[in-house]
Design an enzyme around this catalytic site. Structure first.
Site, PDB file in Angstrom:
ATOM      1  N   ASP A  61       7.379   3.488   1.937  1.00 49.28           N
ATOM      2  CA  ASP A  61       8.335   3.746   0.872  1.00 49.28           C
ATOM      3  C   ASP A  61       8.460   5.246   0.617  1.00 49.28           C
ATOM      4  O   ASP A  61       7.447   5.961   0.559  1.00 49.28           O
ATOM      5  CB  ASP A  61       7.863   3.024  -0.398  1.00 49.28           C
ATOM      6  CG  ASP A  61       8.821   3.183  -1.554  1.00 49.28           C
ATOM      7  OD1 ASP A  61       9.937   2.650  -1.469  1.00 49.28           O
ATOM      8  OD2 ASP A  61       8.440   3.840  -2.547  1.00 49.28           O
ATOM      9  N   GLU A  67      11.040   4.782   5.286  1.00 46.68           N
ATOM     10  CA  GLU A  67      12.215   4.960   4.441  1.00 46.68           C
ATOM     11  C   GLU A  67      12.394   6.481   4.365  1.00 46.68           C
ATOM     12  O   GLU A  67      11.640   7.163   3.659  1.00 46.68           O
ATOM     13  CB  GLU A  67      12.006   4.374   3.051  1.00 46.68           C
ATOM     14  CG  GLU A  67      13.248   4.495   2.185  1.00 46.68           C
ATOM     15  CD  GLU A  67      13.030   4.004   0.755  1.00 46.68           C
ATOM     16  OE1 GLU A  67      13.975   3.447   0.177  1.00 46.68           O
ATOM     17  OE2 GLU A  67      11.922   4.194   0.209  1.00 46.68           O
TER      18      GLU A  67
END
Length: 688
Positions: free
Chosen positions: A326, A363
């Site tokens: 993330d 990401e």
């Protein structure tokens, strides 16, 4: 000999005579280990002072630190502005393998034995190690996936065990996905703002402990036994998934912690060494590149080691197959705060023999300066390709709206085709198309069905006056906002969904399907349902709540992807060369002629024929033809007369609600009708 590792064996190690704990803090002046009574976690039964070495590692031993013991830390240090020491707080060990909540809102670590040393029976299972070109990622939430599935015993619904139940595994394998990516399962808590509102963090992007599985996702029976049983249920889920041939990838949140901004709660890092674990500016204020209040400082070795040890623990002891990182741009920020693909943390992931053998998905952005880094991660990472997402949404939805409202779509076929072929303009040649993790939707944003039913977000139920969630959705409601009984609009929406599914699953790269999109799941226009643990976010399992035609379309497309290696090249081809495992791609107009540069860039040109032939290393030769027609009227195409091609067999057509059966062969040069706004896939026959 290699230099001794000063940060070895952080956390607790237990043995027959108790245990040893090692904690890193550069700035602390004292650290004390507390072990608590099993029945009263406010009552410390023993205290042990830890001793600091020259590297800032504090160590101590206690015969009370046995498997199952609840423990915490009291840390003191200087009172400077950049510190947050308070020996009145009992803090959580950053390396705790299990957690125990206390009524006052604090936490205790739970000392656990190692699984790899006989603590869990893996029954001979091994990791599936699905090749990246065969991988299809299915993004799901542990609780939301099985919570409503009546084929699963009620006590197991919404748990690790529920995800591993036969009914779940049969569905996933029958669908045709290979790799289940789970929203965060590291132990997490809800933000204080949500707690005050009587809400919770459902998605889990607020990590409390990087080594402990989230206990509320275990069955009530396991939770009642304690952290050992929670971890065993998690491991059992992984084992069962592997037995079914499915991989488990974890969405992991290392960029920030649950301690929020400087005025947020103190659970662990802030009280152990605030100045060293978190990134600060010259005035001692937090530098927040995550939008969550704090940012771990990966310019420093202890924060990097924390991530590597956590990844290695889940990949080794718990046999997880990969990780989606993330806000991964934060993980690549150096001691000056800038992103670099040569960052020692990113390189160490790739070089580690355990971590580097897993799937690593970035990401590739955060909210800090220079935070958008799509295409800039080192070889060995796949990346969420937001350029792919935006182009494909715009091509099938935004352009359709513009064509209906103004008479022209405004963009042609070239940029769509570039994304379809693997985004070579974003990822370096040596990385190839598999660097692109293709997605149309994710947990964050509209579902696929809502993309076709809502022009605007409908987030009032989140309690933020509809201010949260993106306004840039590239969606199209097809003329009515939300629910409608208009049969024509409903048919148009389903056709758009089929085109988006077909585009995703027939593109070069690694596709990611969001759970529920395969059957048309809606969140009623909420594009930021992070705080809803309800039927709004859970998967539906009753046939009446699912679109059977879409579900069968998804299964058919996934089967076709698996059967046709020309759709999933490993490498980018080079003009005039034959590159192994790189599909040879030829592009034709509706008339069957080779596309020119003018055709490629013309805003009026929205029909193409894409002929891809595999250059196999490990599979039989294969060639496909994909016809894409993105105008609102029917057209005719002339099937390409290409060297070696003797015929075409239609495999799939997006124009109908039900997948077509394989039809008769068509000859090169034959003129065939193509329905408005549709895709048609053929297998091409003939010699190489």
């Amino acid at each position: 000999m290699p230099a001794p590792d000063p940060l070895h064996d952080l956390g607790v190690r237990t043995g027959p005579d108790g245990g040893t704990i090692r904690v890193w803090s550069e700035q602390a002046s004292s650290i004390e280990l507390e072990v608590f009574d099993d029945g009263d976690l406010a009552w410390a039964t023993s205290r042990t002072p830890l001793v600091r070495d020259e590297h800032g590692v504090w160590e101590g031993a206690s015969d009370a630190l046995v498997p199952g013991a609840r423990y915490g830390l009291r840390v003191d240090g200087p009172p400077a502005l950049e510190h947050a020491f308070n020996p009145a707080h009992t803090l959580l060990d950053p390396y705790a393998r299990g957690l125990a909540p206390v009524a006052d809102g604090s936490w205790r670590g739970v000392a656990l034995e190692a699984l790899v040393d006989g603590g869990f029976d893996w029954a001979g299972t091994t990791k599936p190690r699905v090749p990246l070109d065969h991988t299809v990622v299915y993004e799901a939430h542990v609780r939301g996936f099985s919570r409503l599935n009546e084929r699963i015993p009620e006590p197991l619904r919404g748990t690790y065990a529920g995800l591993a139940h036969d009914a779940s595994l049969e569905y996933l394998t029958g669908l045709g996905v290979t790799t289940v990516e789970l929203l965060p399962v590291h132990a997490f808590v809800s933000e204080e703002r949500l707690v005050r509102q009587g809400r919770l963090n459902y998605w889990g992007y607020n990590t409390l402990g990087f080594f402990a599985a989230h206990a509320p996702y275990a069955s009530a029976a396991a939770q009642a036994v304690g952290a050992h049983a929670v971890r065993r249920e998690f491991a059992g889920m992984v084992r069962r998934m592997h037995e079914a041939g499915l991989e488990v990838v974890l969405d992991v949140v290392y960029n920030h912690t649950a301690e929020e901004g400087r005025q947020g709660p103190t659970y662990s890092f802030r009280g152990i060494d605030n100045a060293s674990y978190y990134r600060h500016d010259a005035h001692g204020r937090y530098v927040d590149t995550t939008g969550c209040g704090n940012t771990l400082d990966f310019g420093r070795e202890p924060a990097r080691r924390l991530v590597l040890d956590s990844l290695r623990y889940f990949a080794d002891e718990l046999q997880v197959d990969g990780f989606r990182l993330d806000l991964a741009a934060t993980l690549g920020r150096d001691d000056h705060g800038g992103y670099t693909p040569e960052h020692p943390l990113l390189q160490a992931m790739l070089e580690d023999p355990v971590i580097g053998a897993t799937k690593l998905i970035a990401e590739p952005w955060d909210v800090g300066p220079g935070g958008w880094q799509t295409g800039n991660f080192p070889p060995g990472f796949s990346e969420w390709n937001d350029r792919y997402r935006d182009r494909m949404r715009d091509f099938w939805l935004g352009d359709l709206r513009r064509e209906r409202e103004t008479g022209t779509a405004g963009s042609g076929i070239g940029r769509f085709a570039t994304r379809l072929a693997g985004s070579a303009n974003t990822f370096a040649t040596e990385r190839g198309p598999l660097a692109s993790l293709n997605f149309i939707t994710a947990h964050d944003g509209f579902t696929l069905a809502d993309l076709t039913a809502y022009d605007l977000k409908h987030n009032l139920g989140n309690g933020e006056q509809n201010r949260d969630g993106t306004d840039n959705n590239n969606s199209y409601n097809h003329g009515v906002e939300g629910d409608t009984d208009d049969a024509d609009i409903l048919a148009a929406r389903r056709r758009s969904i089929r085109n988006l599914l077909g585009t995703l699953l027939l593109s070069a790269g690694v596709p990611m399907l969001t759970a529920g999109d395969e059957y048309g799941r809606s969140q009623r226009g909420n594009n930021n349902a992070y705080c809803h643990d309800s039927e709004l976010t859970w998967l539906a399992w009753n046939d009446a709540d699912r679109d059977a035609g879409l579900l069968e379309t998804t299964r058919r497309l996934l089967r076709l992807r698996a059967e046709n290696p020309a759709i999933r090249p490993v490498r980018f081809g080079r003009f005039g060369e034959t590159t192994p495992s790189a599909s040879q791609m030829d592009w034709f107009t509706a008339e069957g002629t080779t596309m020119t540069i003018d055709d490629w860039h013309s805003p009026e040109q929205r029909t193409l024929q894409y002929l891809a032939a595999s250059t196999p290393e490990f599979e039989a030769f294969n060639r496909i033809l994909l016809v894409v027609h993105a105008h609102d009227t029917e057209t005719e195409v002339v099937l390409p007369a290409h060297e070696g091609v003797t015929g075409y067999t239609r495999l799939w057509d997006s124009s109908g609600d039900e997948p077509v059966d394989v039809d008769a062969d068509h000859a090169p040069g034959e003129r065939i009708a193509v329905a408005p706004l549709s895709m048609v896939l053929f297998r091409a026959h003939g010699d190489r």
